[in-house]
Design a protein around this motif. Structure first.
Motif, PDB file in Angstrom:
ATOM      1  N   VAL A 195       0.835  -1.208   0.000  1.00 48.55           N
ATOM      2  CA  VAL A 195       0.000   0.000   0.000  1.00 48.55           C
ATOM      3  C   VAL A 195       0.867   1.254   0.000  1.00 48.55           C
ATOM      4  O   VAL A 195       0.595   2.206  -0.732  1.00 48.55           O
ATOM      5  CB  VAL A 195      -0.953  -0.003   1.211  1.00 48.55           C
ATOM      6  CG1 VAL A 195      -1.644   1.352   1.349  1.00 48.55           C
ATOM      7  CG2 VAL A 195      -2.005  -1.105   1.062  1.00 48.55           C
ATOM      8  N   THR A 197       3.680   1.663  -1.251  1.00 47.18           N
ATOM      9  CA  THR A 197       4.318   1.830  -2.563  1.00 47.18           C
ATOM     10  C   THR A 197       3.292   1.774  -3.702  1.00 47.18           C
ATOM     11  O   THR A 197       3.658   1.647  -4.863  1.00 47.18           O
ATOM     12  CB  THR A 197       5.392   0.743  -2.786  1.00 47.18           C
ATOM     13  OG1 THR A 197       4.819  -0.548  -2.585  1.00 47.18           O
ATOM     14  CG2 THR A 197       6.549   0.945  -1.811  1.00 47.18           C
ATOM     15  N   ARG A 198       1.993   1.815  -3.332  1.00 51.80           N
ATOM     16  CA  ARG A 198       0.878   1.903  -4.288  1.00 51.80           C
ATOM     17  C   ARG A 198       0.784   0.707  -5.222  1.00 51.80           C
ATOM     18  O   ARG A 198       0.370   0.830  -6.370  1.00 51.80           O
ATOM     19  CB  ARG A 198       0.974   3.209  -5.095  1.00 51.80           C
ATOM     20  CG  ARG A 198       0.914   4.463  -4.228  1.00 51.80           C
ATOM     21  CD  ARG A 198       0.975   5.716  -5.053  1.00 51.80           C
ATOM     22  NE  ARG A 198       0.925   6.902  -4.206  1.00 51.80           N
ATOM     23  CZ  ARG A 198       0.962   8.151  -4.657  1.00 51.80           C
ATOM     24  NH1 ARG A 198       1.053   8.370  -5.960  1.00 51.80           N
ATOM     25  NH2 ARG A 198       0.912   9.167  -3.832  1.00 51.80           N
ATOM     26  N   ARG A 199       1.105  -0.456  -4.698  1.00 52.51           N
ATOM     27  CA  ARG A 199       0.897  -1.699  -5.438  1.00 52.51           C
ATOM     28  C   ARG A 199      -0.412  -2.318  -4.936  1.00 52.51           C
ATOM     29  O   ARG A 199      -0.421  -3.248  -4.124  1.00 52.51           O
ATOM     30  CB  ARG A 199       2.084  -2.641  -5.232  1.00 52.51           C
ATOM     31  CG  ARG A 199       3.399  -2.119  -5.813  1.00 52.51           C
ATOM     32  CD  ARG A 199       4.537  -3.076  -5.467  1.00 52.51           C
ATOM     33  NE  ARG A 199       5.778  -2.748  -6.144  1.00 52.51           N
ATOM     34  CZ  ARG A 199       6.715  -1.926  -5.662  1.00 52.51           C
ATOM     35  NH1 ARG A 199       6.520  -1.325  -4.485  1.00 52.51           N
ATOM     36  NH2 ARG A 199       7.831  -1.684  -6.346  1.00 52.51           N
ATOM     37  N   TRP A 200      -1.516  -1.796  -5.410  1.00 56.60           N
ATOM     38  CA  TRP A 200      -2.817  -2.082  -4.833  1.00 56.60           C
ATOM     39  C   TRP A 200      -3.240  -3.538  -5.005  1.00 56.60           C
ATOM     40  O   TRP A 200      -3.778  -4.151  -4.071  1.00 56.60           O
ATOM     41  CB  TRP A 200      -3.871  -1.140  -5.427  1.00 56.60           C
ATOM     42  CG  TRP A 200      -3.698   0.260  -4.947  1.00 56.60           C
ATOM     43  CD1 TRP A 200      -3.174   1.309  -5.627  1.00 56.60           C
ATOM     44  CD2 TRP A 200      -4.026   0.756  -3.637  1.00 56.60           C
ATOM     45  NE1 TRP A 200      -3.140   2.436  -4.838  1.00 56.60           N
ATOM     46  CE2 TRP A 200      -3.668   2.120  -3.616  1.00 56.60           C
ATOM     47  CE3 TRP A 200      -4.588   0.188  -2.494  1.00 56.60           C
ATOM     48  CZ2 TRP A 200      -3.858   2.927  -2.502  1.00 56.60           C
ATOM     49  CZ3 TRP A 200      -4.783   0.979  -1.373  1.00 56.60           C
ATOM     50  CH2 TRP A 200      -4.415   2.322  -1.390  1.00 56.60           C
ATOM     51  N   SER A 231      -6.978   7.220  -1.248  1.00 58.06           N
ATOM     52  CA  SER A 231      -6.375   7.311  -2.575  1.00 58.06           C
ATOM     53  C   SER A 231      -7.402   7.732  -3.609  1.00 58.06           C
ATOM     54  O   SER A 231      -7.120   8.559  -4.494  1.00 58.06           O
ATOM     55  CB  SER A 231      -5.761   5.958  -2.956  1.00 58.06           C
ATOM     56  OG  SER A 231      -5.250   5.994  -4.268  1.00 58.06           O
ATOM     57  N   GLU A 236      -5.108   9.652  -6.697  1.00 57.03           N
ATOM     58  CA  GLU A 236      -3.675   9.391  -6.856  1.00 57.03           C
ATOM     59  C   GLU A 236      -3.379   8.238  -7.827  1.00 57.03           C
ATOM     60  O   GLU A 236      -2.431   8.301  -8.605  1.00 57.03           O
ATOM     61  CB  GLU A 236      -3.054   9.048  -5.489  1.00 57.03           C
ATOM     62  CG  GLU A 236      -3.048  10.213  -4.515  1.00 57.03           C
ATOM     63  CD  GLU A 236      -2.557   9.800  -3.147  1.00 57.03           C
ATOM     64  OE1 GLU A 236      -2.046  10.669  -2.421  1.00 57.03           O
ATOM     65  OE2 GLU A 236      -2.681   8.607  -2.790  1.00 57.03           O
ATOM     66  N   ASP A 237      -4.184   7.181  -7.748  1.00 55.10           N
ATOM     67  CA  ASP A 237      -3.869   5.964  -8.498  1.00 55.10           C
ATOM     68  C   ASP A 237      -5.038   5.488  -9.346  1.00 55.10           C
ATOM     69  O   ASP A 237      -5.206   4.285  -9.573  1.00 55.10           O
ATOM     70  CB  ASP A 237      -3.454   4.850  -7.533  1.00 55.10           C
ATOM     71  CG  ASP A 237      -2.260   5.245  -6.680  1.00 55.10           C
ATOM     72  OD1 ASP A 237      -1.187   5.493  -7.259  1.00 55.10           O
ATOM     73  OD2 ASP A 237      -2.407   5.314  -5.449  1.00 55.10           O
ATOM     74  N   PRO A 242      -7.388   0.565  -6.723  1.00 54.60           N
ATOM     75  CA  PRO A 242      -7.806   0.626  -5.314  1.00 54.60           C
ATOM     76  C   PRO A 242      -9.139  -0.072  -5.058  1.00 54.60           C
ATOM     77  O   PRO A 242      -9.318  -0.733  -4.028  1.00 54.60           O
ATOM     78  CB  PRO A 242      -7.897   2.133  -5.040  1.00 54.60           C
ATOM     79  CG  PRO A 242      -6.991   2.757  -6.041  1.00 54.60           C
ATOM     80  CD  PRO A 242      -7.106   1.910  -7.257  1.00 54.60           C
TER      81      PRO A 242
END
Length: 408
Positions: A195, A197-200, A231, A236-237, A242
């Motif tokens: 999370v 590092t935004r590797r959902w 997020s 953001e992503d 997400p």
């Protein structure tokens, strides 16, 4: 010559492997050395007292000192690995007290025993050896995950300290035993890192797996949900990743609870089993408060009293409560805050054997961060010396006290 050149080229599998070894090898070496020191200390204490020889092989006993590592919950996990589940709610004839139902393996979640069975099939080891191997490998994975999270806050030296603290923390005696704790912490730590590092999708899959391992994964699921919603709010992503992570995360936990309930003919069957067979239920902290007000004045007349182990648990509770505001002072991401706070609430708000709390709070690894950040000011030799002393002592406070003077 071309083969040698290609292996040394940047980005080749060989170069990536060497880079990973240089980066993570020292962490694994420090953690492994600390754990080995604590483990040997634990085995020495067991051998020197010999108390395990007089106890039942299911309850802290055995023919050899190391047999203790597969007792208590370890016995149940081995039974599941060998024979599978048969979920039932069976009343104890004539029982009117706290324990009204017979124990059933359905109280123990399936991922860890499934890995024991798989490892046994692949390696030829028995359920004991396979379970211990899974736990040891998972403990190293957990150490790396904790290191990765701590490194983002305080750099490499703080990461080393956090991994070392995981090795010597109260309750760490179950990390190298036939218990599911190391596996859960490994999944939780890497889910948190994913999370951050935004590797959902990775975070969602790891949280899904954690839900198949322990019921306290509810805290991890909620934390991922809060992080995903934030997020989405910040855009953001994107939306898809997400949302997929939020949808995937609870399926392991919910799926197992529904399966158990369906097999028992009662959708609340898992919770009835925990309450009726083990007297575990959410009591909003009544049991914890009773212990916190009894142990400091030398009273041990509360439910499930194990005096020496309970003193350690009270110290752990107070330490956790002291570290929480220090963690918040670091302004960590919402994922870590929600996960830590909810894990504390679930553990401290439950009626249970209080001697186990030092083990149940092992997943609260974000509480290591304030100590790890403070310890980065110390040189590596000083860090290792302090952690080494704690490792030797952990054979008593994190191993012997839990397995022989309490109920892990």
């Amino acid at each position: 010559m071309r083969s040698s050149a290609s292996e040394s080229a940047p980005g080749s599998p060989g170069s990536r492997l060497r880079a990973a070894a240089r980066r993570h090898g020292p962490v694994l070496a420090v953690f492994g050395t600390l754990k080995l020191a604590g483990f040997c200390s634990f085995m020495y204490l067991l051998s020197s007292t010999g108390a395990y020889r007089t106890k039942h092989p299911r309850f802290g006993g055995g023919a050899h000192a190391w047999d203790v590592l597969a007792t208590w919950d370890g016995w149940w996990y081995q039974q599941i690995a060998l024979h599978g589940y048969d979920p039932k709610l069976i009343p104890v004839p004539g029982a009117t007290g706290l324990i009204t139902l017979e124990g059933n393996s359905a109280a123990f979640f399936p991922l860890y025993p499934a890995l024991i069975r798989l490892t046994s099939a692949v390696t030829g080891l028995g359920s004991y050896g396979a379970g211990l191997l899974v736990s040891i490998v998972a403990s190293f994975a957990a150490a790396l995950g904790i290191y990765a999270v701590a490194e983002r806050f305080g750099g490499r030296r703080a990461g080393f300290a956090a991994a070392g603290l995981w090795a010597v923390w109260p309750g760490s005696g179950v990390e190298w035993a036939v218990y599911s704790d190391s596996l859960y912490v490994a999944l939780a730590a890497w889910a948190c890192y994913a999370v951050l590092t935004r590797r959902w999708l990775t975070a969602g899959m790891l949280t899904f797996a954690a839900g198949l391992n322990r019921p306290t994964a509810a805290a991890l699921i909620a934390a991922l949900g809060v992080a995903a919603l934030l997020s989405l709010r910040r855009r953001e992503d994107g939306v898809l990743r997400p949302v997929l992570a939020m949808a995937l995360a609870p399926l392991g936990l919910i799926g197992y609870l529904l399966w158990v309930g369906n097999e028992m003919g009662d959708l609340r069957g898992y919770f009835k089993l925990q309450s009726g067979a083990w007297a575990h239920s959410f009591d909003y902290g009544e049991q914890t408060l009773d212990v916190l007000t009894s142990v400091p004045v030398g009273k041990f007349d509360y439910l499930f009293a194990w005096p020496f182990a309970d003193v350690i648990s009270v110290a752990v509770i107070l330490l956790a409560c002291a570290l929480l505001p220090l963690l918040l002072r670091l302004r960590p991401p919402a994922m870590l805050v929600v996960y830590t706070v909810l894990t504390l609430v679930l553990v401290l708000g439950s009626q249970q054997i209080v001697a186990n709390i030092s083990r149940y709070l092992l997943p609260c690894f974000p509480l290591f961060l304030p100590l790890a950040v403070a310890m980065r000011r110390l040189s590596l030799p000083v860090q290792c010396t302090l952690l080494g002393i704690a490792a030797l002592a952990s054979g008593s406070y994190a191993g012997y006290a839990l397995f022989e003077l309490g109920v892990p």
